[in-house]
Design a protein around this motif. Structure first.
Motif, short mmCIF file in Angstrom:
data_model
loop_
_atom_site.label_atom_id
_atom_site.label_comp_id
_atom_site.label_asym_id
_atom_site.label_seq_id
_atom_site.Cartn_x
_atom_site.Cartn_y
_atom_site.Cartn_z
N ALA A 51 14.83 -76.00 -61.96
CA ALA A 51 15.12 -75.66 -60.57
C ALA A 51 16.56 -76.05 -60.26
N VAL A 52 17.34 -75.06 -59.80
CA VAL A 52 18.78 -75.28 -59.55
C VAL A 52 19.17 -74.97 -58.11
N GLY A 53 18.19 -74.66 -57.26
CA GLY A 53 18.50 -74.35 -55.87
C GLY A 53 17.33 -73.66 -55.21
N TRP A 54 17.62 -73.07 -54.05
CA TRP A 54 16.59 -72.31 -53.34
C TRP A 54 17.20 -71.04 -52.76
N VAL A 55 16.31 -70.09 -52.49
CA VAL A 55 16.66 -68.84 -51.82
C VAL A 55 15.56 -68.61 -50.80
N SER A 56 15.92 -68.03 -49.64
CA SER A 56 14.91 -67.91 -48.59
C SER A 56 15.05 -66.61 -47.80
N LEU A 57 13.94 -66.27 -47.18
CA LEU A 57 13.87 -65.26 -46.13
C LEU A 57 13.28 -65.97 -44.93
N THR A 58 14.05 -66.04 -43.85
CA THR A 58 13.60 -66.72 -42.63
C THR A 58 14.09 -65.94 -41.42
N PRO A 59 13.46 -66.15 -40.26
CA PRO A 59 13.98 -65.52 -39.05
C PRO A 59 15.38 -66.07 -38.75
N LEU A 60 16.28 -65.19 -38.35
CA LEU A 60 17.62 -65.62 -37.95
C LEU A 60 17.57 -65.98 -36.48
N GLU A 61 17.40 -67.27 -36.23
CA GLU A 61 17.30 -67.80 -34.87
C GLU A 61 16.42 -66.88 -34.03
N ASP A 62 16.87 -66.48 -32.83
CA ASP A 62 16.05 -65.65 -31.94
C ASP A 62 16.47 -64.18 -31.95
N THR A 63 16.97 -63.71 -33.09
CA THR A 63 17.49 -62.33 -33.14
C THR A 63 16.44 -61.29 -33.49
N GLY A 64 15.30 -61.72 -34.04
CA GLY A 64 14.31 -60.76 -34.51
C GLY A 64 14.65 -60.19 -35.88
N ARG A 65 15.71 -60.69 -36.50
CA ARG A 65 16.14 -60.20 -37.81
C ARG A 65 15.72 -61.19 -38.90
N ILE A 66 15.57 -60.69 -40.12
CA ILE A 66 15.22 -61.54 -41.26
C ILE A 66 16.51 -61.89 -42.01
N GLN A 67 16.68 -63.18 -42.24
CA GLN A 67 17.88 -63.69 -42.87
C GLN A 67 17.62 -64.07 -44.33
N LEU A 68 18.50 -63.63 -45.20
CA LEU A 68 18.52 -64.08 -46.59
C LEU A 68 19.50 -65.25 -46.66
N ALA A 69 19.09 -66.34 -47.30
CA ALA A 69 19.97 -67.49 -47.47
C ALA A 69 19.71 -68.09 -48.85
N TYR A 70 20.67 -68.86 -49.34
CA TYR A 70 20.53 -69.50 -50.64
C TYR A 70 21.43 -70.72 -50.70
N ARG A 71 21.04 -71.63 -51.56
CA ARG A 71 21.84 -72.84 -51.80
C ARG A 71 21.59 -73.24 -53.25
N LEU A 72 22.66 -73.55 -53.95
CA LEU A 72 22.55 -73.95 -55.35
C LEU A 72 23.21 -75.29 -55.61
N CYS A 73 22.66 -76.02 -56.58
CA CYS A 73 23.30 -77.23 -57.07
C CYS A 73 24.65 -76.84 -57.67
N ARG A 74 25.59 -77.74 -57.59
CA ARG A 74 26.94 -77.45 -58.05
C ARG A 74 26.99 -77.02 -59.51
N ASP A 75 26.14 -77.61 -60.37
CA ASP A 75 26.19 -77.25 -61.79
C ASP A 75 25.67 -75.84 -62.07
N ALA A 76 25.11 -75.17 -61.05
CA ALA A 76 24.64 -73.79 -61.21
C ALA A 76 25.62 -72.78 -60.62
N TRP A 77 26.71 -73.25 -60.02
CA TRP A 77 27.69 -72.34 -59.42
C TRP A 77 28.37 -71.51 -60.50
N GLY A 78 28.66 -70.27 -60.18
CA GLY A 78 29.43 -69.41 -61.06
C GLY A 78 28.68 -68.83 -62.23
#
Length: 168
Positions: free
Chosen positions: A70-97
Motif C-alpha cells: 500500500a503506497v497511498g489512497w484514491v477516492s471518490l467523495t462528494p465535493l463539499e455541497d456541490t452535488g459533484r463527485i470528486q476524484l482525489a488521491y494521495r501517495l507516499c513520497r517513495d511512490a511519486w513519479g
C-alpha cells in the motif's frame, strides 16, 4: 536501467493501512498541496480506525497497492455541497513519479462510469501542484474553473463521462 512500472491494484482501505496513512499525513512534503500536516499520534490513529469502521458505500477511499505494498489512497467523495463527485488521491513520497496515481485514478474513473453511472468527475488541485494537474490531464481532465474549496483557492478540473459508441 529504468525500473519497471509497478503493478497497481485497488482495494478498500483497512486497519493495516493506518501506519501508511499516518506517515503520509505527517509528511510536510506529501501534505504541502493538501489539507495540512496532521500529527501521527495515538489520537489521530484512533480517528482513522473509527473512520475505517464506518459503513462503506459505493463511493469512498481505496488503497493504492503497488507490487503488493500500500503506497497511498484514491477516492471518490462528494465535493463539499456541490452535488459533484470528486476524484482525489494521495501517495507516499517513495511512490511519486512511478505512474501509480495515474493508473489508480484511471481504475477509479472506470469504476465511476461503470458502477456509479456518474455524468462527470471533478478534482480540485492547489494551484501550484503541477504534478497533480499533470496526472489529471493524462486522464483527460480539463481545467474548468478557479473556486474556493476546503477554505482556500483551488483549480477545478472536470472529466465528463466518455461517450459510448452507438450500437451497430
Amino acid at each position: 536501467m529504468p525500473t519497471a512500472s509497478p503493478r497497481v491494484t485497488l482495494r478498500r482501505l483497512q486497519e493495516s493501512d493506518v501506519p501508511m496513512m499516518l506517515a503520509m499525513e505527517s509528511d510536510p512534503e506529501v501534505m504541502r498541496h493538501s489539507t495540512g500536516v496532521k500529527p501521527a499520534d495515538e489520537a489521530r490513529r484512533r480517528e482513522l480506525l473509527a473512520w475505517l469502521n464506518e459503513p462503506q458505500t459505493d463511493i469512498g477511499h481505496w488503497a493504492i497497492v503497488a507490487d503488493g505494498k500500500a503506497v497511498g489512497w484514491v477516492s471518490l467523495t462528494p465535493l463539499e455541497d456541490t452535488g459533484r463527485i470528486q476524484l482525489a488521491y494521495r501517495l507516499c513520497r517513495d511512490a511519486w513519479g512511478l505512474g501509480c496515481a495515474t493508473r489508480a485514478a484511471a481504475q477509479l474513473c472506470d469504476y465511476a462510469w461503470q458502477r456509479l453511472d456518474a455524468p462527470e468527475l471533478v478534482a480540485v488541485v492547489w494551484p501550484d501542484n503541477h504534478a497533480s494537474a499533470r496526472v489529471l490531464e493524462k486522464l483527460g481532465f480539463a481545467f474548468s474553473a478557479h473556486a474556493q474549496h476546503y477554505g482556500r483557492g483551488t483549480a477545478v478540473y472536470a472529466l465528463p463521462r466518455p461517450h459510448e459508441p452507438a450500437p451497430r
